[in-house]
Design a protein around this motif. Structure first.
Motif, PDB file in Angstrom:
ATOM      1  N   PHE A   1       2.182 -10.332   6.360  1.00 18.96           N
ATOM      2  CA  PHE A   1       1.598  -9.042   5.981  1.00 18.96           C
ATOM      3  C   PHE A   1       0.298  -9.277   5.221  1.00 18.96           C
ATOM      4  CE2 PHE A   1       0.608  -5.822   2.881  1.00 18.96           C
ATOM      5  CZ  PHE A   1       0.591  -4.671   3.656  1.00 18.96           C
ATOM      6  N   ARG A   2      -0.741  -8.534   5.592  1.00 23.22           N
ATOM      7  CA  ARG A   2      -2.008  -8.581   4.868  1.00 23.22           C
ATOM      8  C   ARG A   2      -2.638  -7.201   4.858  1.00 23.22           C
ATOM      9  NH1 ARG A   2      -0.214 -12.745   3.801  1.00 23.22           N
ATOM     10  NH2 ARG A   2      -1.160 -14.827   3.752  1.00 23.22           N
ATOM     11  N   TYR A   3      -3.223  -6.833   3.704  1.00 27.10           N
ATOM     12  CA  TYR A   3      -4.022  -5.615   3.612  1.00 27.10           C
ATOM     13  C   TYR A   3      -5.477  -6.007   3.404  1.00 27.10           C
ATOM     14  CZ  TYR A   3      -6.407  -1.618   1.597  1.00 27.10           C
ATOM     15  OH  TYR A   3      -7.339  -0.633   1.347  1.00 27.10           O
ATOM     16  N   HIS A   4      -6.382  -5.363   4.135  1.00 28.35           N
ATOM     17  CA  HIS A   4      -7.804  -5.643   4.024  1.00 28.35           C
ATOM     18  C   HIS A   4      -8.564  -4.357   3.724  1.00 28.35           C
ATOM     19  CE1 HIS A   4      -7.177  -9.604   5.991  1.00 28.35           C
ATOM     20  NE2 HIS A   4      -6.332  -8.957   6.770  1.00 28.35           N
ATOM     21  N   PRO A   5      -9.214  -4.247   2.565  1.00 24.31           N
ATOM     22  CA  PRO A   5     -10.123  -3.116   2.367  1.00 24.31           C
ATOM     23  C   PRO A   5     -11.318  -3.306   3.297  1.00 24.31           C
ATOM     24  CG  PRO A   5     -10.334  -4.684   0.573  1.00 24.31           C
ATOM     25  CD  PRO A   5      -9.178  -5.164   1.422  1.00 24.31           C
ATOM     26  N   GLY A   6     -12.007  -2.250   3.633  1.00 27.29           N
ATOM     27  CA  GLY A   6     -13.133  -2.415   4.544  1.00 27.29           C
ATOM     28  C   GLY A   6     -13.911  -1.146   4.775  1.00 27.29           C
ATOM     29  N   LYS A   7     -14.646  -1.133   5.897  1.00 22.08           N
ATOM     30  CA  LYS A   7     -15.503  -0.006   6.245  1.00 22.08           C
ATOM     31  C   LYS A   7     -14.694   1.090   6.931  1.00 22.08           C
ATOM     32  CE  LYS A   7     -19.574  -2.967   6.832  1.00 22.08           C
ATOM     33  NZ  LYS A   7     -20.672  -3.379   7.746  1.00 22.08           N
ATOM     34  N   TYR A   8     -15.405   2.139   7.354  1.00 19.51           N
ATOM     35  CA  TYR A   8     -14.763   3.263   8.036  1.00 19.51           C
ATOM     36  C   TYR A   8     -15.558   3.623   9.288  1.00 19.51           C
ATOM     37  CZ  TYR A   8     -12.105   3.487   3.764  1.00 19.51           C
ATOM     38  OH  TYR A   8     -11.298   3.154   2.704  1.00 19.51           O
TER      39      TYR A   8
ATOM     40  N   GLN B   1       7.016  -5.154   3.340  1.00 20.05           N
ATOM     41  CA  GLN B   1       6.452  -6.323   2.684  1.00 20.05           C
ATOM     42  C   GLN B   1       6.974  -7.578   3.378  1.00 20.05           C
ATOM     43  OE1 GLN B   1       7.749  -6.285  -1.372  1.00 20.05           O
ATOM     44  NE2 GLN B   1       9.918  -6.172  -0.868  1.00 20.05           N
ATOM     45  N   GLU B   2       6.263  -8.669   3.179  1.00 19.13           N
ATOM     46  CA  GLU B   2       6.635  -9.922   3.827  1.00 19.13           C
ATOM     47  C   GLU B   2       8.043 -10.331   3.420  1.00 19.13           C
ATOM     48  OE1 GLU B   2       4.536 -14.265   4.028  1.00 19.13           O
ATOM     49  OE2 GLU B   2       3.243 -12.489   4.276  1.00 19.13           O
ATOM     50  N   GLY B   3       8.853 -10.710   4.405  1.00 21.35           N
ATOM     51  CA  GLY B   3      10.224 -11.133   4.161  1.00 21.35           C
ATOM     52  C   GLY B   3      11.243 -10.023   4.311  1.00 21.35           C
ATOM     53  N   ALA B   4      10.787  -8.780   4.415  1.00 20.18           N
ATOM     54  CA  ALA B   4      11.707  -7.645   4.534  1.00 20.18           C
ATOM     55  C   ALA B   4      12.257  -7.533   5.951  1.00 20.18           C
ATOM     56  CB  ALA B   4      11.001  -6.348   4.148  1.00 20.18           C
ATOM     57  N   GLU B   5      13.441  -6.992   6.063  1.00 21.81           N
ATOM     58  CA  GLU B   5      14.029  -6.721   7.382  1.00 21.81           C
ATOM     59  C   GLU B   5      13.671  -5.296   7.790  1.00 21.81           C
ATOM     60  OE1 GLU B   5      18.359  -6.834   9.721  1.00 21.81           O
ATOM     61  OE2 GLU B   5      18.212  -7.341   7.585  1.00 21.81           O
ATOM     62  N   VAL B   6      13.220  -5.130   9.030  1.00 20.69           N
ATOM     63  CA  VAL B   6      12.840  -3.800   9.508  1.00 20.69           C
ATOM     64  C   VAL B   6      13.608  -3.479  10.782  1.00 20.69           C
ATOM     65  CG1 VAL B   6      10.537  -3.895   8.485  1.00 20.69           C
ATOM     66  CG2 VAL B   6      10.862  -4.718  10.826  1.00 20.69           C
ATOM     67  N   LYS B   7      13.766  -2.193  11.032  1.00 27.31           N
ATOM     68  CA  LYS B   7      14.496  -1.727  12.204  1.00 27.31           C
ATOM     69  C   LYS B   7      13.568  -1.008  13.161  1.00 27.31           C
ATOM     70  CE  LYS B   7      18.554   0.974  13.600  1.00 27.31           C
ATOM     71  NZ  LYS B   7      19.662   1.860  13.137  1.00 27.31           N
ATOM     72  N   GLN B   8      13.735  -1.281  14.414  1.00 30.96           N
ATOM     73  CA  GLN B   8      12.934  -0.676  15.467  1.00 30.96           C
ATOM     74  C   GLN B   8      12.985   0.853  15.369  1.00 30.96           C
ATOM     75  OE1 GLN B   8      14.387  -1.158  19.563  1.00 30.96           O
ATOM     76  NE2 GLN B   8      12.359  -1.897  20.125  1.00 30.96           N
ATOM     77  N   GLY B   9      11.814   1.472  15.399  1.00 30.75           N
ATOM     78  CA  GLY B   9      11.724   2.924  15.383  1.00 30.75           C
ATOM     79  C   GLY B   9      11.625   3.544  14.007  1.00 30.75           C
ATOM     80  N   GLU B  10      11.950   2.786  12.958  1.00 26.28           N
ATOM     81  CA  GLU B  10      11.838   3.336  11.606  1.00 26.28           C
ATOM     82  C   GLU B  10      10.386   3.310  11.139  1.00 26.28           C
ATOM     83  OE1 GLU B  10      14.495   1.255   9.016  1.00 26.28           O
ATOM     84  OE2 GLU B  10      16.251   2.386   9.701  1.00 26.28           O
ATOM     85  N   GLU B  11      10.061   4.160  10.172  1.00 32.03           N
ATOM     86  CA  GLU B  11       8.689   4.236   9.673  1.00 32.03           C
ATOM     87  C   GLU B  11       8.290   2.953   8.940  1.00 32.03           C
ATOM     88  OE1 GLU B  11       7.674   7.652   7.365  1.00 32.03           O
ATOM     89  OE2 GLU B  11       8.950   8.993   8.542  1.00 32.03           O
TER      90      GLU B  11
END
Length: 219
Positions: free
Chosen positions: A118-125, A170-180
């Motif tokens: 996971f990475r967040y990058h601030p930037g242009k628009y 966040q990195e390392g979290a378990e996620v489920k298909q279709g969830e937000e």
């Protein structure tokens, strides 16, 4: 149909602006019926627009570990083999979905698994369809490793109107298909990077729905 939690503050501000604008019109130019009704109409349209933007429809999502579900509502604008240089650093199949202001802006996990990157990058628009928006705009990159070891990377990209990307993973979290996994305010784009050989079930120009449309199938 419900309103997404990300819209509560924006809707409250719009309602306040509408209330103040209507109060001023009534105080200063109540005798000008044309102007008063014009303000009524514009206020109504503004409220409907902001409500439809933050709508969050209930969806029955069927999960399948062999399928990649579409992460967002919108239109398919890119299907091509490309070099993914941030995480995989190799050739991948890119599918991009453009989300206009009239689309539902909830983002959903295309696969189930563990968030391996996971990475967040601030930037242009820059406008979301600009070729350099995927590397210059505000964005997040999220990779999920499935139980079979396959990895899919998906990237939220802010557009010219968007000024806030929201994510719930966040990195390392378990996620489920279709969830937000997130939300992008106003026009934007989501890129998905798939393993080469993945069968793509959409074509450029297709209208797709997050969590419902099958984007592709693992080889």
């Amino acid at each position: 149909m419900t309103i997404h939690k990300e819209g509560y503050t924006s809707i409250a501000i719009v309602v306040l602006v509408i209330f103040v604008a209507n109060a001023l019109v009534h105080y200063f130019i109540a005798d000008n019926t044309v102007v008063v009704w014009a303000v009524y109409v514009l206020s109504f349209l503004l409220l409907i627009t902001i409500l439809q933007f933050f709508r969050s429809p209930k969806r029955r999502i069927k999960t399948d570990e062999n399928l990649i579900l579409c992460p967002a509502d919108g239109k398919v604008v890119v299907i091509e083999e490309t070099e993914e240089s941030e995480y995989f650093c190799d050739r991948r199949l890119q599918v991009s979905i453009f989300m206009s202001p009239v689309n539902v802006h909830v983002n959903r996990n295309p696969v189930s698994g563990i968030v391996s990157f996971f990475r967040y990058h601030p930037g242009k628009y820059l406008v979301a369809w600009h070729p350099k928006s995927s590397t210059l705009n505000e964005r997040t990159s999220i990779a999920v490793r499935t139980s079979s070891g396959r990895e899919v990377l998906f990237r939220q990209i802010a557009g010219a109107m968007a000024r806030r990307i929201v994510w719930y993973v966040q990195e390392g979290a378990e996620v489920k298909q279709g969830e937000e996994f997130g939300f992008i305010k106003f026009g934007s784009r989501v890129d998905v990077f798939l393993p080469l050989g993945t069968q793509v079930d959409v074509k450029i120009g297709d209208k797709v729905s997050g969590g419902l449309t099958v984007l592709g199938r693992f080889a």
